[in-house]
Scaffold this motif. Structure first.
Motif, PDB file in Angstrom:
ATOM      1  N   GLN A   1      37.262  46.012  41.608  1.00 59.46           N
ATOM      2  CA  GLN A   1      36.992  45.647  40.220  1.00 59.46           C
ATOM      3  C   GLN A   1      37.943  44.514  39.846  1.00 59.46           C
ATOM      4  OE1 GLN A   1      36.064  49.067  37.648  1.00 59.46           O
ATOM      5  NE2 GLN A   1      37.877  48.413  36.527  1.00 59.46           N
ATOM      6  N   GLU A   2      37.418  43.449  39.296  1.00 56.46           N
ATOM      7  CA  GLU A   2      38.260  42.291  38.959  1.00 56.46           C
ATOM      8  C   GLU A   2      37.964  41.825  37.545  1.00 56.46           C
ATOM      9  OE1 GLU A   2      39.442  37.855  40.655  1.00 56.46           O
ATOM     10  OE2 GLU A   2      38.111  39.144  41.822  1.00 56.46           O
ATOM     11  N   GLU A   3      39.045  41.448  36.854  1.00 57.86           N
ATOM     12  CA  GLU A   3      38.921  40.987  35.472  1.00 57.86           C
ATOM     13  C   GLU A   3      39.933  39.873  35.217  1.00 57.86           C
ATOM     14  OE1 GLU A   3      39.032  42.966  31.032  1.00 57.86           O
ATOM     15  OE2 GLU A   3      39.948  44.049  32.690  1.00 57.86           O
ATOM     16  N   ALA A   4      39.476  38.777  34.627  1.00 63.22           N
ATOM     17  CA  ALA A   4      40.380  37.699  34.222  1.00 63.22           C
ATOM     18  C   ALA A   4      41.200  38.208  33.035  1.00 63.22           C
ATOM     19  CB  ALA A   4      39.593  36.458  33.834  1.00 63.22           C
ATOM     20  N   VAL A   5      42.530  38.057  33.140  1.00 62.11           N
ATOM     21  CA  VAL A   5      43.391  38.597  32.085  1.00 62.11           C
ATOM     22  C   VAL A   5      44.276  37.555  31.406  1.00 62.11           C
ATOM     23  CG1 VAL A   5      43.401  40.957  33.001  1.00 62.11           C
ATOM     24  CG2 VAL A   5      45.129  39.324  33.787  1.00 62.11           C
ATOM     25  N   ALA A   6      44.376  36.343  31.941  1.00 59.73           N
ATOM     26  CA  ALA A   6      45.194  35.305  31.324  1.00 59.73           C
ATOM     27  C   ALA A   6      44.694  33.938  31.763  1.00 59.73           C
ATOM     28  CB  ALA A   6      46.664  35.474  31.729  1.00 59.73           C
ATOM     29  N   GLY A   7      44.907  32.961  30.922  1.00 56.19           N
ATOM     30  CA  GLY A   7      44.554  31.593  31.257  1.00 56.19           C
ATOM     31  C   GLY A   7      43.119  31.254  30.932  1.00 56.19           C
ATOM     32  N   PRO A   8      42.691  30.058  31.315  1.00 60.99           N
ATOM     33  CA  PRO A   8      41.341  29.578  30.991  1.00 60.99           C
ATOM     34  C   PRO A   8      40.220  30.480  31.500  1.00 60.99           C
ATOM     35  CG  PRO A   8      42.692  27.782  31.803  1.00 60.99           C
ATOM     36  CD  PRO A   8      43.492  29.039  31.992  1.00 60.99           C
ATOM     37  N   GLY A   9      40.421  31.123  32.649  1.00 62.54           N
ATOM     38  CA  GLY A   9      39.388  32.011  33.181  1.00 62.54           C
ATOM     39  C   GLY A   9      39.046  33.157  32.246  1.00 62.54           C
ATOM     40  N   SER A  10      40.022  33.596  31.453  1.00 60.36           N
ATOM     41  CA  SER A  10      39.783  34.706  30.528  1.00 60.36           C
ATOM     42  C   SER A  10      38.956  34.274  29.321  1.00 60.36           C
ATOM     43  CB  SER A  10      41.111  35.325  30.086  1.00 60.36           C
ATOM     44  OG  SER A  10      41.859  34.385  29.332  1.00 60.36           O
ATOM     45  N   LEU A  11      38.761  32.959  29.143  1.00 61.67           N
ATOM     46  CA  LEU A  11      37.976  32.442  28.012  1.00 61.67           C
ATOM     47  C   LEU A  11      36.504  32.237  28.377  1.00 61.67           C
ATOM     48  CD1 LEU A  11      40.561  29.818  26.727  1.00 61.67           C
ATOM     49  CD2 LEU A  11      40.209  32.164  25.918  1.00 61.67           C
ATOM     50  N   ILE A  12      36.187  32.301  29.674  1.00 61.50           N
ATOM     51  CA  ILE A  12      34.802  32.146  30.125  1.00 61.50           C
ATOM     52  C   ILE A  12      34.032  33.413  29.740  1.00 61.50           C
ATOM     53  CG2 ILE A  12      33.309  31.902  32.154  1.00 61.50           C
ATOM     54  CD1 ILE A  12      35.653  30.417  33.505  1.00 61.50           C
TER      55      ILE A  12
ATOM     56  N   MET B   1      43.182  28.207  36.952  1.00 65.98           N
ATOM     57  CA  MET B   1      42.172  29.111  36.384  1.00 65.98           C
ATOM     58  C   MET B   1      42.797  30.251  35.593  1.00 65.98           C
ATOM     59  SD  MET B   1      39.176  28.044  36.659  1.00 65.98           S
ATOM     60  CE  MET B   1      38.309  29.498  36.137  1.00 65.98           C
ATOM     61  N   GLY B   2      43.965  30.710  36.006  1.00 60.11           N
ATOM     62  CA  GLY B   2      44.609  31.789  35.274  1.00 60.11           C
ATOM     63  C   GLY B   2      45.009  32.942  36.169  1.00 60.11           C
ATOM     64  N   GLU B   3      44.941  34.138  35.604  1.00 59.50           N
ATOM     65  CA  GLU B   3      45.353  35.341  36.316  1.00 59.50           C
ATOM     66  C   GLU B   3      44.276  36.410  36.206  1.00 59.50           C
ATOM     67  OE1 GLU B   3      49.266  36.593  35.077  1.00 59.50           O
ATOM     68  OE2 GLU B   3      49.985  34.531  35.066  1.00 59.50           O
ATOM     69  N   ALA B   4      44.208  37.232  37.243  1.00 65.64           N
ATOM     70  CA  ALA B   4      43.221  38.310  37.266  1.00 65.64           C
ATOM     71  C   ALA B   4      43.896  39.606  37.669  1.00 65.64           C
ATOM     72  CB  ALA B   4      42.103  37.993  38.252  1.00 65.64           C
ATOM     73  N   GLN B   5      43.362  40.684  37.170  1.00 67.96           N
ATOM     74  CA  GLN B   5      43.780  42.006  37.609  1.00 67.96           C
ATOM     75  C   GLN B   5      42.706  42.502  38.572  1.00 67.96           C
ATOM     76  OE1 GLN B   5      46.121  44.419  34.967  1.00 67.96           O
ATOM     77  NE2 GLN B   5      44.570  46.016  35.154  1.00 67.96           N
ATOM     78  N   VAL B   6      43.147  42.907  39.756  1.00 64.26           N
ATOM     79  CA  VAL B   6      42.231  43.332  40.811  1.00 64.26           C
ATOM     80  C   VAL B   6      42.558  44.780  41.158  1.00 64.26           C
ATOM     81  CG1 VAL B   6      41.406  42.887  43.150  1.00 64.26           C
ATOM     82  CG2 VAL B   6      42.131  40.972  41.696  1.00 64.26           C
ATOM     83  N   ASP B   7      41.595  45.644  40.944  1.00 61.92           N
ATOM     84  CA  ASP B   7      41.766  47.081  41.151  1.00 61.92           C
ATOM     85  C   ASP B   7      40.913  47.492  42.353  1.00 61.92           C
ATOM     86  OD1 ASP B   7      42.033  49.834  40.912  1.00 61.92           O
ATOM     87  OD2 ASP B   7      41.460  49.894  38.807  1.00 61.92           O
ATOM     88  N   ILE B   8      41.566  47.980  43.411  1.00 66.19           N
ATOM     89  CA  ILE B   8      40.842  48.429  44.613  1.00 66.19           C
ATOM     90  C   ILE B   8      41.039  49.924  44.745  1.00 66.19           C
ATOM     91  CG2 ILE B   8      40.618  48.230  47.121  1.00 66.19           C
ATOM     92  CD1 ILE B   8      41.775  45.365  46.835  1.00 66.19           C
TER      93      ILE B   8
ATOM     94  N   PRO C   1      42.833  18.894  51.450  1.00 65.51           N
ATOM     95  CA  PRO C   1      44.188  18.657  50.955  1.00 65.51           C
ATOM     96  C   PRO C   1      44.425  19.151  49.535  1.00 65.51           C
ATOM     97  CG  PRO C   1      42.928  16.650  50.673  1.00 65.51           C
ATOM     98  CD  PRO C   1      42.000  17.681  51.284  1.00 65.51           C
ATOM     99  N   VAL C   2      43.439  19.856  48.950  1.00 68.63           N
ATOM    100  CA  VAL C   2      43.587  20.351  47.580  1.00 68.63           C
ATOM    101  C   VAL C   2      43.916  21.841  47.637  1.00 68.63           C
ATOM    102  CG1 VAL C   2      42.497  20.570  45.319  1.00 68.63           C
ATOM    103  CG2 VAL C   2      41.900  18.645  46.806  1.00 68.63           C
ATOM    104  N   LEU C   3      45.195  22.137  47.757  1.00 67.10           N
ATOM    105  CA  LEU C   3      45.657  23.516  47.827  1.00 67.10           C
ATOM    106  C   LEU C   3      46.531  23.828  46.623  1.00 67.10           C
ATOM    107  CD1 LEU C   3      46.607  23.701  51.594  1.00 67.10           C
ATOM    108  CD2 LEU C   3      44.745  24.922  50.481  1.00 67.10           C
ATOM    109  N   ILE C   4      46.393  25.019  46.100  1.00 66.55           N
ATOM    110  CA  ILE C   4      47.199  25.481  44.974  1.00 66.55           C
ATOM    111  C   ILE C   4      48.033  26.652  45.461  1.00 66.55           C
ATOM    112  CG2 ILE C   4      47.138  26.506  42.672  1.00 66.55           C
ATOM    113  CD1 ILE C   4      44.375  25.077  42.353  1.00 66.55           C
ATOM    114  N   ASP C   5      49.348  26.530  45.355  1.00 65.87           N
ATOM    115  CA  ASP C   5      50.253  27.604  45.754  1.00 65.87           C
ATOM    116  C   ASP C   5      50.412  28.588  44.597  1.00 65.87           C
ATOM    117  OD1 ASP C   5      50.600  26.369  48.174  1.00 65.87           O
ATOM    118  OD2 ASP C   5      52.535  25.484  47.669  1.00 65.87           O
ATOM    119  N   ASP C   6      50.213  29.853  44.891  1.00 62.63           N
ATOM    120  CA  ASP C   6      50.362  30.884  43.873  1.00 62.63           C
ATOM    121  C   ASP C   6      50.809  32.192  44.492  1.00 62.63           C
ATOM    122  OD1 ASP C   6      50.286  30.949  41.018  1.00 62.63           O
ATOM    123  OD2 ASP C   6      48.368  29.922  41.126  1.00 62.63           O
ATOM    124  N   GLU C   7      50.702  33.269  43.740  1.00 62.79           N
ATOM    125  CA  GLU C   7      51.190  34.555  44.227  1.00 62.79           C
ATOM    126  C   GLU C   7      50.374  35.708  43.672  1.00 62.79           C
ATOM    127  OE1 GLU C   7      55.246  34.540  42.780  1.00 62.79           O
ATOM    128  OE2 GLU C   7      54.680  35.747  41.063  1.00 62.79           O
TER     129      GLU C   7
END
Length: 160
Positions: free
Chosen positions: A105-116, A84-91, A57-63
């Motif tokens: 190729q994936e990279e965190a670009v915004a939000g808390p994930g980009s601070l890890i 977690m934030g936002e990522a740029q995904v390059d295929i 029951p723990v779902l996060i709606d995003d886009e």
């Protein structure tokens, strides 16, 4: 920045046929659990997929938004996965003697994930995206192996 690649036993067009079907997104993206809506314009630049991540029951709606689209070679996505934030995904997809080579190729670009720290984040992304490419390969290769309607009708003697 996490990078994964895999050789697929199908053409780049077969890979992009899967990528162009937004409803298949949760079938190949690890963590995506369901689709809520696919823009009629998908996968044109600026179009969106509305999806959910997690397990009920723990779902996060995003886009996810398309930033660049050049079939059958390249698609660039901005995936949102808050909190977690936002990522740029390059295929990128290139022809290969055995079919196609797909690089994700994936990279965190915004939000808390980009601070890890990237070394720590990349380890998790490497594992996740290895499985993501594995799933995408199953779909694209399966699509390539499936006979077309015309071929299957001839094989069954239909239309004679």
């Amino acid at each position: 920045m996490s990078r994964n690649s895999r050789v697929f036993a199908c053409t780049p067009d077969d890979v992009f046929a899967v990528l162009a079907d937004g409803w298949l997104f949760p079938s190949w993206v690890v963590g995506a659990s369901r689709m809520r809506e696919v823009a009629d314009s998908w996968p044109r630049v600026g179009s969106h997929l509305h999806h959910s991540f997690g397990v009920w029951p723990v779902l996060i709606d995003d886009e996810t938004e398309v930033l660049a689209y050049d079939p059958p070679r390249h698609i660039l996505l901005r995936a949102k996965g808050w909190p977690m934030g936002e990522a740029q995904v390059d295929i990128q997809v290139r022809p290969h003697r055995d079919g196609a080579v797909v690089r994700l190729q994936e990279e965190a670009v915004a939000g808390p994930g980009s601070l890890i720290p990237s070394a720590l984040l990349d380890l998790g992304l490497q594992l996740r995206n290895h499985e993501t490419l594995h799933r995408l390969a199953y779909l694209a290769e399966g699509r390539a192996a499936r006979p077309t309607d015309e071929t299957s009708a001839e094989d069954e003697g239909v239309g004679e």
